[in-house]
Design an enzyme around this catalytic site. Structure first.
Site, short mmCIF file in Angstrom:
data_model
loop_
_atom_site.label_atom_id
_atom_site.label_comp_id
_atom_site.label_asym_id
_atom_site.label_seq_id
_atom_site.Cartn_x
_atom_site.Cartn_y
_atom_site.Cartn_z
N GLU A 1 68.63 36.49 35.74
CA GLU A 1 68.19 36.53 34.35
C GLU A 1 69.13 35.74 33.44
O GLU A 1 68.68 35.08 32.50
CB GLU A 1 68.09 37.99 33.90
CG GLU A 1 66.94 38.74 34.57
CD GLU A 1 66.92 40.21 34.25
OE1 GLU A 1 66.00 40.65 33.53
OE2 GLU A 1 67.84 40.93 34.71
N GLU B 1 65.29 44.21 41.25
CA GLU B 1 65.57 45.48 40.56
C GLU B 1 64.65 46.62 40.96
O GLU B 1 65.06 47.79 40.93
CB GLU B 1 65.48 45.29 39.04
CG GLU B 1 66.64 44.56 38.41
CD GLU B 1 66.42 43.05 38.34
OE1 GLU B 1 67.11 42.39 37.56
OE2 GLU B 1 65.54 42.56 39.08
#
Length: 743
Positions: A133, A153
């Protein structure tokens, strides 16, 4: 947007005011920054994988603020020290219950993506989760050929929280982004370049130079500076995107039954598609907070950390011992288990001697190994060349010739004490005095197996789970005499062949089989008081187990169930239930898949079974023999099934912890997840007990203890001292109390 005059707004994330631009404190996990040739090079330094702990993020953001304010800096390059860009947010922060600061996303937007100076990510090793990210927030990304990028995640019961739900779809398209995130599978650099996740690939020696070149080109406006959050060129048209989301929701509901966080992830993606990236970030923060509050998140984080913590065992890994290499392994027995163990060794470069009692069995064992290797090639787990190399490391024999060269012997013969004792008496004579002697027994006392040898100190249990070359767990059973050196050696051997190793003490059933004996017995008890076995299986599958207890019996074999169950009946007669149905199933040769019929019937070459009507009269006979009251008389209904089966499992887990059979409760929990398929989002029996509440577990067990006392089954439900103590004190079951003498 951040100001463009070289100044910066007040920090969007708490920042230290004492750091300098040139270098941050190297003794703590920080980012270092240096300026050369108009480039501010920010290096993430938090070995071994540069996890983004809060203080690391703080130092990155401060370095960016200073770089944006420095007139000599034209552009920024962010990279990682050592061999990783960043493996993501520090998982220990999740485990500690710390909430994610929502100002992180503000800082990503204001300092990384839209700051006065363009930023380029130079990615080597891995850029996963928050690391990916961070890279996506940069204006461009350069990766080495072996780099891996992705958003895993969801494996932790959480969703991307640093903008991944918005930026990844805008860089690679909704279809690819959703697939990558829901499967948690990273992609390589070549695919990332093709999809648009990275802008260039450079060899490690040229990585920084290429990243600096792109950064300076953007600073000089020779190359457009793009904001991932606002791009739309890779997005499918709105109608197609909504169809992708709808299909993904259906697939996630089917494949992740009962889990909410995949749907929360899709909520955030959909919000961004409908209302734009910035609004999508707000939806992401809301969805992230919801996911973080769910029990599944706690369970999955706990499971992840539990698997890692198995590598540390008091008295074994905390001293000066060094593991010895196991380069040659002998396997006794070429059946399904032995051939699987041999396959696991061969594929990682270990030489294997396979011994059998006659040539027919030996050739069958070799053929099984060859079949395993061919299957690995078909699944692209091995190349043809590596499979051939593995086969070349295999030697078959009918004698003990050559056993003086082996480092480790693993016996995988039938579960017969006398046969095993004779085998190890022979092995003691045939092997070196320092060779490790291991048995794959699933229930027999290790000291009893070694009783006819003088090699108790190098005798150990190596309990694999079938199929041994695929199942990830290795239960290492240590007797009172087993030396710490031998335990460490087998731990390292297990790690080499790709297993998660859990060291346990010596008792009937060891840890995994012991903790699950109430599971099978409670299921049979339910049938004997009137429940339908197929209803029980359906409820337990809904709980998250891969198979219900009766379908599992058909897979393993009712003969095995009867044999294993007899060990527990003999060891703990005051707190076990004699399941009459298994004796009847054996009497009528309804053993399961191996005979084509058990509780279910099976068509040839098909694993899916259908309820077997021939079992009905056997169930009626079992109920008559049991003499138990009916479920209706006991006040039990379908809603009680899961608790009735799993609360006794929690109780037995507490006894195992109390006795010190495991080093720590998390070792037992991860063993049940990897060895028996206990649903990872629930963490294992001990954590599940904490999630539902120890007081509630005790109350229900005492309720059943009272109801079943008249028929002599109070002991099956009587809460253990450990469980009652924790319920009274409020101390978590998972806190443990230190290893006892058994381990």
């Amino acid at each position: 947007n951040a100001p463009t005059d070289g100044t910066a707004n007040s920090p969007a994330y708490p920042l230290s005011q004492s750091s300098t631009l040139i270098q941050f404190n190297q003794d703590s996990a920080m980012a270092q920054c240096s300026v050369e040739g108009g480039i501010a090079l920010i290096t993430i330094n938090n070995p071994p994988v540069n996890a983004l702990a809060p203080k690391v993020l703080t130092s990155i953001f401060e370095a960016l603020r200073k770089a944006h304010a420095d007139a000599s800096v034209k552009a920024v390059v962010i990279t990682g020290s050592a061999k990783a860009f960043s493996a993501g947010f520090d998982i220990n922060e999740f485990a500690s219950g710390n909430a994610l600061d929502d100002r992180v996303n503000d800082a990503f937007c204001e300092l990384v993506e839209s700051g006065p100076k363009p930023a380029v990510a130079a990615v080597s090793g891995v850029a996963l989760g928050g690391g990916c990210e961070l890279a996506m927030a940069c204006s461009a990304r350069v990766a080495t050929p072996t780099a891996k990028l992705g958003l895993p995640e969801l494996q932790l019961g959480i969703i991307p929280g640093f903008g991944g739900t918005q930026r990844l779809p805008r860089l690679v398209g909704v279809q690819q982004a959703v697939q990558m995130t829901l499967t948690s599978k990273p992609i390589g650099a070549a695919q990332a370049l093709k999809l648009g996740l990275v802008d260039a690939i450079a060899e490690p020696t040229q990585l920084l130079e290429k990243a600096k070149e792109l950064a300076l080109d953007m600073a000089a406006k020779r190359r457009p500076r793009l904001s991932s959050l606002h791009r739309t060129d890779k997005l499918e048209d709105f109608g197609a995107a909504m169809q992708i989301i709808e299909f993904a929701r259906a697939q996630a509901a089917k494949q992740a039954k009962g889990l909410q966080h995949p749907q929360l992830y899709l909520d955030a993606v959909e919000a961004g598609l409908r209302r734009g990236g910035p609004v999508g970030l707000d939806a992401e923060a809301e969805a992230f907070a919801k996911a973080a509050s769910l029990p599944a998140h706690k369970g999955l984080v706990y499971t992840f950390l539990a698997r890692t913590s198995t590598q540390k065992v008091k008295g074994i890994t905390d001293g000066q011992l060094k593991a010895r290499p196991m380069n040659t392994v002998a396997v006794l027995g070429g059946g399904l288990m032995g051939s699987g163990i041999a396959t696991a060794c061969l594929t990682v470069g270990i030489k294997v001697i396979l011994k059998e009692v006659n040539d027919k069995f030996l050739q069958a064992g070799i053929q099984r190994i060859e079949g395993n290797l061919k299957a690995a090639v078909r699944k692209k787990l091995l190349t043809e060349a590596k499979a051939a190399d593995a086969r070349g490391r295999l030697t078959g024999t009918l004698t003990y010739n050559g056993f003086d060269s082996v480092d480790l012997v693993i016996e995988a013969a039938i579960e017969n004490v006398k046969i095993k004792q004779q085998i190890f008496a022979d092995l003691e004579k045939a092997c070196r005095k320092d060779a490790i002697l291991a048995t794959n027994t699933s229930t027999i006392d290790i000291e009893l197996v070694a009783a006819k040898t003088d090699a108790q100190d190098r005798m150990i249990g190596a309990h694999f789970f079938s199929p041994a070359h695929i199942m990830p767990l290795l239960e290492i059973v240590r007797s009172k005499q087993t030396s710490p050196q031998v335990v460490l050696d087998v731990m390292k051997f297990g790690a080499r062949i790709g297993k998660t190793c859990v060291v346990v003490g010596n008792c009937t059933g060891f840890a995994v089989n012991r903790v699950f004996f109430p599971y099978n017995q409670a299921a049979c008890l339910l049938v004997d008081i009137g429940f339908d076995p197929y209803t029980v299986d359906k409820v337990i599958a809904g709980f998250g187990m891969p198979l219900g207890p009766f379908r599992l019996s058909d897979l393993v074999g009712a003969d095995i169930g009867l044999h294993v169950g007899s060990n527990f009946l003999e060891e703990w007669p005051d707190r076990t239930y004699k399941a009459y149905i298994f004796k009847l199933m054996n009497d009528h040769k309804l053993l399961g898949e191996k005979t084509g019929a058990g509780f279910y019937t099976f068509e040839k070459d098909k694993r899916r079974g259908t309820p077997n009507p021939a079992v009905a009269p056997l169930i009626e006979e079992s109920r008559k023999q049991s003499g138990l009251p009916t479920a209706q008389e006991l006040g039990l209904g379908p809603k009680d099934i899961a608790d009735f089966i799993f609360f006794p499992v929690i109780n037995e887990a507490c006894r195992i912890a109390e006795e010190g059979i495991v080093d720590k409760p998390s070792d037992l929990d991860i063993s049940t997840v990897l060895g028996m398929g206990f649903p990872a989002p629930r963490g294992g029996p001990m954590l599940y007990g904490d999630l539902v509440g120890a007081k509630h577990v005790v109350a229900r067990l005492q309720e059943w203890e009272k109801k079943f006392a008249p028929v002599g089954l109070a002991g099956f439900f009587a809460p253990s001292a450990y469980l009652k103590e924790r319920a009274a004190s409020g101390t978590p079951l998972t806190a443990g109390r230190g290893a006892g003498a058994r381990l």
